[in-house]
Design an enzyme around this catalytic site. Structure first.
Site, PDB file in Angstrom:
ATOM      1  N   ARG A  31      25.220  37.708 -13.060  1.00 29.65           N
ATOM      2  CA  ARG A  31      26.364  36.958 -12.535  1.00 29.65           C
ATOM      3  C   ARG A  31      27.050  37.720 -11.411  1.00 29.65           C
ATOM      4  NH1 ARG A  31      30.404  34.903 -16.910  1.00 29.65           N
ATOM      5  NH2 ARG A  31      30.391  37.091 -17.481  1.00 29.65           N
ATOM      6  N   LYS A  75      25.465  47.971   6.816  1.00 27.70           N
ATOM      7  CA  LYS A  75      24.168  47.836   7.488  1.00 27.70           C
ATOM      8  C   LYS A  75      24.266  46.997   8.753  1.00 27.70           C
ATOM      9  CE  LYS A  75      20.958  48.678   3.668  1.00 27.70           C
ATOM     10  NZ  LYS A  75      21.915  49.166   2.668  1.00 27.70           N
ATOM     11  N   TRP A  86      27.217  46.467  -2.296  1.00 32.49           N
ATOM     12  CA  TRP A  86      27.403  46.811  -3.716  1.00 32.49           C
ATOM     13  C   TRP A  86      27.601  48.316  -3.832  1.00 32.49           C
ATOM     14  CZ3 TRP A  86      23.258  45.267  -7.942  1.00 32.49           C
ATOM     15  CH2 TRP A  86      23.703  45.672  -9.211  1.00 32.49           C
ATOM     16  N   SER A 112      26.768  48.204   1.473  1.00 32.20           N
ATOM     17  CA  SER A 112      25.705  47.718   2.354  1.00 32.20           C
ATOM     18  C   SER A 112      26.159  46.714   3.403  1.00 32.20           C
ATOM     19  CB  SER A 112      24.558  47.128   1.531  1.00 32.20           C
ATOM     20  OG  SER A 112      23.753  48.176   1.022  1.00 32.20           O
ATOM     21  N   SER A 115      18.635  45.160   1.566  1.00 33.89           N
ATOM     22  CA  SER A 115      19.618  46.238   1.409  1.00 33.89           C
ATOM     23  C   SER A 115      18.963  47.544   0.970  1.00 33.89           C
ATOM     24  CB  SER A 115      20.704  45.838   0.403  1.00 33.89           C
ATOM     25  OG  SER A 115      21.704  45.095   1.047  1.00 33.89           O
TER      26      SER A 115
END
Length: 273
Positions: A253, A72, A211, A69, A117
């Site tokens: 995390r 983007k 991610w 992402s 996202s």
């Protein structure tokens, strides 16, 4: 004996020279920050005023990864520049398919789609841009390593052979931050505004996460890229790439650690106070 010595000398003369250390790059051990969030990876920082890099795991900083992402950022610029996207206030209609991220399951502006996202929104945009315009615009932007085909038009930044290094991420962000991309100035400023995460009297903090989700053959891979602009004119660019430890899945995390590591590294170096 003389012949053997001559052959040895000839061999030594034809061996490639050992690459000298990269000028302007200092290594720094940020492993304790990665350990704190159960991650491993790399972090590259660039002080534009000093013209110097600080790197943790520079070898990985030179390794290409799917941009996920973080794409983007150029994707929004391409959408605006080609007219496939009228402006960032344009509404992306929810297709009615419920996905695991609840914030994606609604109509939203493209400004919000970038911030949360929303993959489906940008897949809709990709189909409007098309292969030919992506190939043309990516060359114009100097955004390397992306492989777009008809079969991968709405997934090429999420999987497949497309790759980008941390150095390449920073090179692109530097031109965007300086508004020197071959894109209308209003489009560059609109996208820059969407990247602002925090603004204080001491700095403006801009960033975008990425991610690549876990699959049968890959671990979760994450990015956090952007810059910190200070009123004294100093701008620090950053590109973090991280992955989960073997046999670990992405948890809270992983989701929060990418940004937290960058912020703590910037604070450790005295750049974010």
């Amino acid at each position: 004996m003389l012949l053997r010595l001559c052959l040895l000398l000839l061999t030594l003369l034809t061996l490639p020279a050992t690459a000298p250390p990269e000028p302007g790059l200092t290594e720094r051990n940020f492993q304790p920050l990665f350990d704190k969030y159960g991650l491993r990876g790399s972090l590259l920082l660039y002080d534009a005023k000093a013209g110097k890099y600080v790197a943790y795991n520079p070898k990985r900083c030179r390794q290409g990864f799917i941009p996920a992402s973080t794409f983007k950022i150029p994707n929004t610029l391409i959408g605006l520049e080609t007219g496939a996207l009228r402006d960032t206030a344009e509404i992306c209609k929810w297709d009615g398919v419920k996905r695991s991220f609840p914030q994606w399951n609604e109509d939203m502006t493209y400004a919000r789609a970038l911030r949360v996202s929303c993959v489906p929104c940008y897949q809709q945009l990709a189909r409007r841009v098309g292969v030919a315009r992506y190939q043309q615009q990516l060359r114009r932007l100097g955004y390397p390593g992306m492989q777009v085909t008809a079969a991968t038009l709405d997934t090429f930044w999420l999987g497949g052979p497309s790759r980008l290094t941390s150095f390449e991420q920073i090179a692109f962000l530097r031109r965007l931050q300086a508004e020197k991309l071959p894109v209308a100035l209003r489009h560059q400023r609109a996208v820059k505004q969407l990247l602002v995460l925090r603004q204080t009297p001491a700095y403006t903090f801009c960033g975008k996460s990425g991610w690549r989700f876990r699959s049968a053959t890959n671990r979760d891979i994450g990015w956090f890229v952007g810059w910190l602009a200070r009123p004294d004119g100093r701008t620090i660019f950053f590109a973090l790439n991280a992955e989960t430890q073997p046999d670990h899945v992405a948890d809270e995390r992983f989701q929060t650690g990418r940004r937290a590591i960058v912020e703590q590294a910037l604070a450790e170096l005295g750049w974010m106070q």
